[in-house]
Scaffold this active site. Structure first.
Site, PDB file in Angstrom:
ATOM      1  N   ARG A 265      -9.547   7.809  -0.960  1.00  0.00           N
ATOM      2  CA  ARG A 265     -10.497   8.559  -0.079  1.00  0.00           C
ATOM      3  C   ARG A 265     -11.523   9.546  -0.692  1.00  0.00           C
ATOM      4  O   ARG A 265     -11.012  10.263  -1.530  1.00  0.00           O
ATOM      5  CB  ARG A 265      -9.688   8.817   1.282  1.00  0.00           C
ATOM      6  CG  ARG A 265      -9.212   7.937   1.839  1.00  0.00           C
ATOM      7  CD  ARG A 265      -8.494   8.391   3.078  1.00  0.00           C
ATOM      8  NE  ARG A 265      -9.594   8.311   4.337  1.00  0.00           N
ATOM      9  CZ  ARG A 265      -9.811   7.415   5.202  1.00  0.00           C
ATOM     10  NH1 ARG A 265      -8.968   6.328   5.416  1.00  0.00           N
ATOM     11  NH2 ARG A 265     -10.667   7.768   5.936  1.00  0.00           N
TER      12      ARG A 265
ATOM     13  N   THR B  62      -8.522   3.438   8.199  1.00  0.00           N
ATOM     14  CA  THR B  62      -9.669   2.757   8.140  1.00  0.00           C
ATOM     15  C   THR B  62      -9.743   2.167   9.800  1.00  0.00           C
ATOM     16  O   THR B  62      -8.724   1.458  10.082  1.00  0.00           O
ATOM     17  CB  THR B  62      -9.702   1.578   7.180  1.00  0.00           C
ATOM     18  OG1 THR B  62      -9.171   2.354   5.968  1.00  0.00           O
ATOM     19  CG2 THR B  62     -10.845   1.055   7.135  1.00  0.00           C
TER      20      THR B  62
ATOM     21  N   GLU C  60     -10.788  -9.751   3.048  1.00  0.00           N
ATOM     22  CA  GLU C  60      -9.530  -9.297   3.520  1.00  0.00           C
ATOM     23  C   GLU C  60      -9.908  -9.074   5.113  1.00  0.00           C
ATOM     24  O   GLU C  60     -10.671  -8.272   5.442  1.00  0.00           O
ATOM     25  CB  GLU C  60      -9.267  -7.828   3.000  1.00  0.00           C
ATOM     26  CG  GLU C  60      -7.803  -7.538   3.750  1.00  0.00           C
ATOM     27  CD  GLU C  60      -6.967  -6.299   3.121  1.00  0.00           C
ATOM     28  OE1 GLU C  60      -7.021  -6.170   2.001  1.00  0.00           O
ATOM     29  OE2 GLU C  60      -6.555  -5.615   4.066  1.00  0.00           O
TER      30      GLU C  60
ATOM     31  N   HIS D   4      -3.906  -4.607   7.635  1.00  0.00           N
ATOM     32  CA  HIS D   4      -4.185  -3.482   8.478  1.00  0.00           C
ATOM     33  C   HIS D   4      -3.068  -3.585   9.666  1.00  0.00           C
ATOM     34  O   HIS D   4      -3.247  -4.732  10.418  1.00  0.00           O
ATOM     35  CB  HIS D   4      -5.547  -3.176   8.931  1.00  0.00           C
ATOM     36  CG  HIS D   4      -5.636  -1.676   9.017  1.00  0.00           C
ATOM     37  ND1 HIS D   4      -5.357  -1.159  10.110  1.00  0.00           N
ATOM     38  CD2 HIS D   4      -6.227  -0.670   8.223  1.00  0.00           C
ATOM     39  CE1 HIS D   4      -5.614   0.095  10.150  1.00  0.00           C
ATOM     40  NE2 HIS D   4      -6.005   0.287   8.862  1.00  0.00           N
TER      41      HIS D   4
ATOM     42  N   GLU E  80      -8.633   0.344  -2.976  1.00  0.00           N
ATOM     43  CA  GLU E  80      -9.486   0.249  -1.466  1.00  0.00           C
ATOM     44  C   GLU E  80     -10.222   1.425  -1.879  1.00  0.00           C
ATOM     45  O   GLU E  80      -9.937   2.562  -1.942  1.00  0.00           O
ATOM     46  CB  GLU E  80      -8.519   0.498  -0.220  1.00  0.00           C
ATOM     47  CG  GLU E  80      -7.549  -0.761  -0.062  1.00  0.00           C
ATOM     48  CD  GLU E  80      -6.880  -0.278   1.050  1.00  0.00           C
ATOM     49  OE1 GLU E  80      -7.080   0.751   1.573  1.00  0.00           O
ATOM     50  OE2 GLU E  80      -5.988  -1.142   1.253  1.00  0.00           O
TER      51      GLU E  80
ATOM     52  N   HIS F 105       0.997   6.361   1.766  1.00  0.00           N
ATOM     53  CA  HIS F 105       1.737   7.281   2.362  1.00  0.00           C
ATOM     54  C   HIS F 105       2.920   8.039   1.496  1.00  0.00           C
ATOM     55  O   HIS F 105       3.381   9.159   2.006  1.00  0.00           O
ATOM     56  CB  HIS F 105       2.251   6.807   3.765  1.00  0.00           C
ATOM     57  CG  HIS F 105       1.060   6.599   4.517  1.00  0.00           C
ATOM     58  ND1 HIS F 105       0.028   7.173   4.668  1.00  0.00           N
ATOM     59  CD2 HIS F 105       1.158   5.475   5.648  1.00  0.00           C
ATOM     60  CE1 HIS F 105      -0.811   6.827   5.584  1.00  0.00           C
ATOM     61  NE2 HIS F 105      -0.169   5.884   6.297  1.00  0.00           N
TER      62      HIS F 105
ATOM     63  N   ASN G 267       0.925  -1.129   0.089  1.00  0.00           N
ATOM     64  CA  ASN G 267       0.020   0.129   0.051  1.00  0.00           C
ATOM     65  C   ASN G 267       0.785   1.401  -0.101  1.00  0.00           C
ATOM     66  O   ASN G 267       1.712   1.291   0.748  1.00  0.00           O
ATOM     67  CB  ASN G 267      -0.957   0.087   1.228  1.00  0.00           C
ATOM     68  CG  ASN G 267      -1.898   1.183   1.406  1.00  0.00           C
ATOM     69  OD1 ASN G 267      -1.587   2.263   0.982  1.00  0.00           O
ATOM     70  ND2 ASN G 267      -3.136   0.739   1.460  1.00  0.00           N
TER      71      ASN G 267
ATOM     72  N   ARG H 172      -7.342  12.566   0.652  1.00  0.00           N
ATOM     73  CA  ARG H 172      -6.034  13.346   1.421  1.00  0.00           C
ATOM     74  C   ARG H 172      -4.768  12.805   0.967  1.00  0.00           C
ATOM     75  O   ARG H 172      -3.967  13.355   1.618  1.00  0.00           O
ATOM     76  CB  ARG H 172      -6.183  12.946   2.949  1.00  0.00           C
ATOM     77  CG  ARG H 172      -6.204  11.419   3.325  1.00  0.00           C
ATOM     78  CD  ARG H 172      -6.339  11.133   4.706  1.00  0.00           C
ATOM     79  NE  ARG H 172      -7.793  11.347   5.347  1.00  0.00           N
ATOM     80  CZ  ARG H 172      -8.237  10.942   6.361  1.00  0.00           C
ATOM     81  NH1 ARG H 172      -7.650   9.893   6.952  1.00  0.00           N
ATOM     82  NH2 ARG H 172      -9.537  11.090   6.564  1.00  0.00           N
TER      83      ARG H 172
ATOM     84  N   HIS I 208      -5.778   3.619  -1.757  1.00  0.00           N
ATOM     85  CA  HIS I 208      -7.023   4.027  -1.170  1.00  0.00           C
ATOM     86  C   HIS I 208      -7.381   5.261  -1.557  1.00  0.00           C
ATOM     87  O   HIS I 208      -6.753   6.331  -1.276  1.00  0.00           O
ATOM     88  CB  HIS I 208      -6.943   3.794   0.283  1.00  0.00           C
ATOM     89  CG  HIS I 208      -8.165   4.149   0.837  1.00  0.00           C
ATOM     90  ND1 HIS I 208      -8.627   4.017   2.359  1.00  0.00           N
ATOM     91  CD2 HIS I 208      -9.491   4.208   0.496  1.00  0.00           C
ATOM     92  CE1 HIS I 208      -9.716   4.064   2.916  1.00  0.00           C
ATOM     93  NE2 HIS I 208     -10.415   4.409   1.297  1.00  0.00           N
TER      94      HIS I 208
END
Ligand code: PXP
Length: 237
Positions: free
Chosen positions: A45, A101, A151, A191, A70, A10, A7, A49, A43
């Site tokens: 969102r 999340t 998941e 996660h 995601e 970031h 992922n 963000r 992801h």
């Protein structure tokens, strides 16, 4: 052996901190692939963000491994998924104020809404995974709705504070993994997983895919992304 989805949200978080063009998640995805990533996870969102619409389109063009998007089952985001057609969509709950999340989807309580999203995405040729807590009712409801995969949310295991709590949460994952495999669903985990806590989970039979972000990107700041991915891949396998 389980696949590793990296992922890279970031990487985009750093870019958005200055609303600039660097670092580009496209470059990060390429380095993650060189490090052995089997998938790239992002992801999109609703508040954009970190990952923005352009990233989804650019990564769809550049990523050579599986692209896993995601997303909340919201109309605008479903439209973007149907347009860009990533290989896989993972449906997650989303609250604007949350840092990340926070829990799994309430599949039992939202069968109509989620069933409709699953059908539309699958009709576009996209595999659909549902992010759920390790709870049998949620897993069975996901199976009933025709999801391809689930998941299991590993956050409670990752955040448990005492050895007893860690053991308890780990046993919930083991039981939920068995329920998932018995239902014939493909099993993913993700996660909160780190270089320290992932090995125990990786020993659970039947896992097809891990999705791991924060810990890999945090290590990458110090040792580089390719090496950080290679080190995590050796742990999940
Ligand atoms: N899986 C899902 C469904 C997520 O929402 C996230 C966070 O975006 C992850 C995995 C990765 O979590 P982490 O960044 O804690 O590794």
């Amino acid at each position: 052996m389980p696949a590793l989805g990296v992922n890279i949200d970031h990487v985009a978080t750093i870019r958005q901190a200055r609303r600039t063009i660097e670092p580009d998640p496209v470059w990060a995805a390429a380095l993650a692939e060189l490090g052995g990533a089997d998938g790239i996870t992002i992801h999109l969102r609703e508040d954009r963000r970190h990952i923005i619409d352009r990233d989804v389109r650019a990564l769809k063009e550049s990523v050579q491994v599986k692209l896993n998007l995601e997303m909340a089952a919201e109309e605008e985001i479903i439209g973007i998924a149907l347009e860009t057609k990533p290989g896989q969509c993972t449906l997650v709950p989303e609250k604007r104020e949350e840092i990340t999340t926070e829990g799994g989807l309430d599949v039992v309580g939202q069968k109509d809404r989620l069933g409709d999203a699953i059908r539309r995405l699958q009709q576009a040729g996209i595999e659909v995974s549902l992010f759920v807590d390790p709870v049998a009712d949620q897993i069975n409801a996901s199976h009933e709705l025709g999801a391809d995969a689930i998941e299991l949310h590993t956050g409670a295991y990752a955040e448990a504070k005492t050895p007893e709590a860690v053991d308890r949460e780990f046993e919930s994952l083991v039981a939920a993994a068995q329920t998932t495999c018995d239902a014939g669903l493909v099993l993913h985990m993700g996660h909160g997983l780190t270089y320290r806590n992932v090995s125990r989970v990786a020993a659970i039979p039947g896992i097809c895919e891990f999705n791991i972000g924060h810990s890999i990107v945090a290590r990458a700041v110090l040792v580089g992304l390719e090496r950080a991915v290679r080190e995590m891949k050796s742990l999940v396998q």
